[in-house]
Design an enzyme around this catalytic site. Sequence first.
Site, mmCIF file in Angstrom:
data_model
loop_
_atom_site.group_PDB
_atom_site.id
_atom_site.type_symbol
_atom_site.label_atom_id
_atom_site.label_comp_id
_atom_site.label_asym_id
_atom_site.label_seq_id
_atom_site.Cartn_x
_atom_site.Cartn_y
_atom_site.Cartn_z
ATOM 1 N N GLY A 276 -14.049 118.625 -67.678
ATOM 2 C CA GLY A 276 -13.759 119.658 -68.668
ATOM 3 C C GLY A 276 -14.149 121.062 -68.254
ATOM 4 N N SER A 277 -14.265 121.313 -66.949
ATOM 5 C CA SER A 277 -14.679 122.670 -66.560
ATOM 6 C C SER A 277 -13.582 123.695 -66.871
ATOM 7 C CB SER A 277 -15.081 122.720 -65.084
ATOM 8 O OG SER A 277 -13.975 122.533 -64.238
ATOM 9 N N ASN A 278 -12.317 123.297 -66.760
ATOM 10 C CA ASN A 278 -11.243 124.234 -67.134
ATOM 11 C C ASN A 278 -11.252 124.498 -68.641
ATOM 12 O OD1 ASN A 278 -9.310 125.136 -64.922
ATOM 13 N ND2 ASN A 278 -9.604 122.972 -64.428
ATOM 14 N N LYS B 262 -3.291 111.456 -67.851
ATOM 15 C CA LYS B 262 -2.356 110.450 -68.358
ATOM 16 C C LYS B 262 -1.038 111.171 -68.617
ATOM 17 C CE LYS B 262 -2.403 107.270 -72.320
ATOM 18 N NZ LYS B 262 -1.833 106.063 -71.775
ATOM 19 N N ASN C 240 0.201 122.954 -67.817
ATOM 20 C CA ASN C 240 -0.701 122.079 -67.064
ATOM 21 C C ASN C 240 -1.227 122.844 -65.860
ATOM 22 O OD1 ASN C 240 -1.983 119.585 -66.290
ATOM 23 N ND2 ASN C 240 -0.400 119.336 -64.737
ATOM 24 N N HIS D 232 -2.560 122.137 -61.927
ATOM 25 C CA HIS D 232 -2.551 121.120 -60.874
ATOM 26 C C HIS D 232 -3.228 121.728 -59.642
ATOM 27 C CE1 HIS D 232 -1.000 117.585 -58.770
ATOM 28 N NE2 HIS D 232 -0.820 118.376 -57.743
ATOM 29 N N ASP E 172 4.767 117.002 -62.863
ATOM 30 C CA ASP E 172 4.500 118.118 -61.933
ATOM 31 C C ASP E 172 5.757 118.872 -61.488
ATOM 32 O OD1 ASP E 172 1.784 117.547 -62.031
ATOM 33 O OD2 ASP E 172 1.824 116.269 -60.257
ATOM 34 N N GLU F 263 -9.163 127.930 -60.326
ATOM 35 C CA GLU F 263 -8.497 127.447 -61.542
ATOM 36 C C GLU F 263 -9.079 128.126 -62.781
ATOM 37 O OE1 GLU F 263 -8.214 123.180 -61.969
ATOM 38 O OE2 GLU F 263 -7.934 122.908 -59.833
HETATM 39 C C1 GRF Z 1 -8.531 120.095 -61.994
HETATM 40 O O1 GRF Z 1 -8.647 120.022 -60.605
HETATM 41 C C2 GRF Z 1 -7.093 120.248 -62.390
HETATM 42 O O2 GRF Z 1 -6.347 120.951 -61.463
HETATM 43 C C3 GRF Z 1 -6.622 118.821 -62.484
HETATM 44 O O3 GRF Z 1 -7.714 118.116 -62.981
HETATM 45 C C4 GRF Z 1 -8.929 118.787 -62.662
HETATM 46 C C5 GRF Z 1 -9.675 118.996 -63.944
HETATM 47 O O4 GRF Z 1 -10.973 119.455 -63.739
HETATM 48 N N1 GRF Z 1 -5.443 118.720 -63.287
HETATM 49 P P1 GRF Z 1 -11.894 119.789 -65.002
HETATM 50 O O5 GRF Z 1 -11.969 118.521 -65.851
HETATM 51 O O6 GRF Z 1 -11.259 120.909 -65.747
HETATM 52 O O7 GRF Z 1 -13.225 120.150 -64.436
#
Ligand code: GRF
Length: 196
Positions: A12-14, A91, A107, A109, A150, A179
């Site tokens: 969940g860092s994003n 998923k 999304n 990626h 994708d 990201e």
């Molecule tokens: C990221 O590398 C993103 O590109 C991919 O899943 C990862 C998620 O990382 N889709 P986080 O859970 O946000 O840390």
Amino acid sequence: MFKIGVMASGGGSNFKAIIERIGEGDLEAQCKFLITNNGTCGAVEHAKEYGIPVYHISGKTHPDVAAYEAALLEVLDKYDVDLLILAGYMKALPVCIVRRMENRILNIHPSLLPKYGGKGFWGIHVHEAVIAAHEKESGPTVHLVSEEIDQGKILAQVKVPVLEGDTPEVLAARVLEQEHDLYWKTIRDYYNEMGH
Ligand code: GRF
């Protein structure tokens, strides 16, 4: 002020980076919910910390496919978000959700799509493949979600170098750092481009 909902399965860092930007006022949005298919993931902890409602919807909680899809649609109906943000959601989304939110699902990626996308290219496998192919650069892509994994329209990319001696984990960390800066800005810009 626009409304987003987030779907995540992992650390969940994003997700955290996005809600921090909302908290700081950089992203003028409200995050209405987190949907996860993994009730014990890091994203759930972040949601709790920020008081964001969590919905655990998975093949385990809803073994019947129709009930699973109905549960997802119910959350979307309840909050009527402008954008649905996939932040490490591991998923494939049901087609009914993709159609319902056409051109409103983003999304992120961890490769320069169209390279290293699609079946089998998830998590650390993406970076393993990039290194095995001796690529000189990699980096994250933010794209619209379409029915083919994708393959939706690319909205933004950032390049990072692949360095001599990189392990997949080291490269993953370099990409992930980018990201966090790329995703919230792309969400902001895409929402504005939608005509708001
Ligand atoms: C990221 O590398 C993103 O590109 C991919 O899943 C990862 C998620 O990382 N889709 P986080 O859970 O946000 O840390």
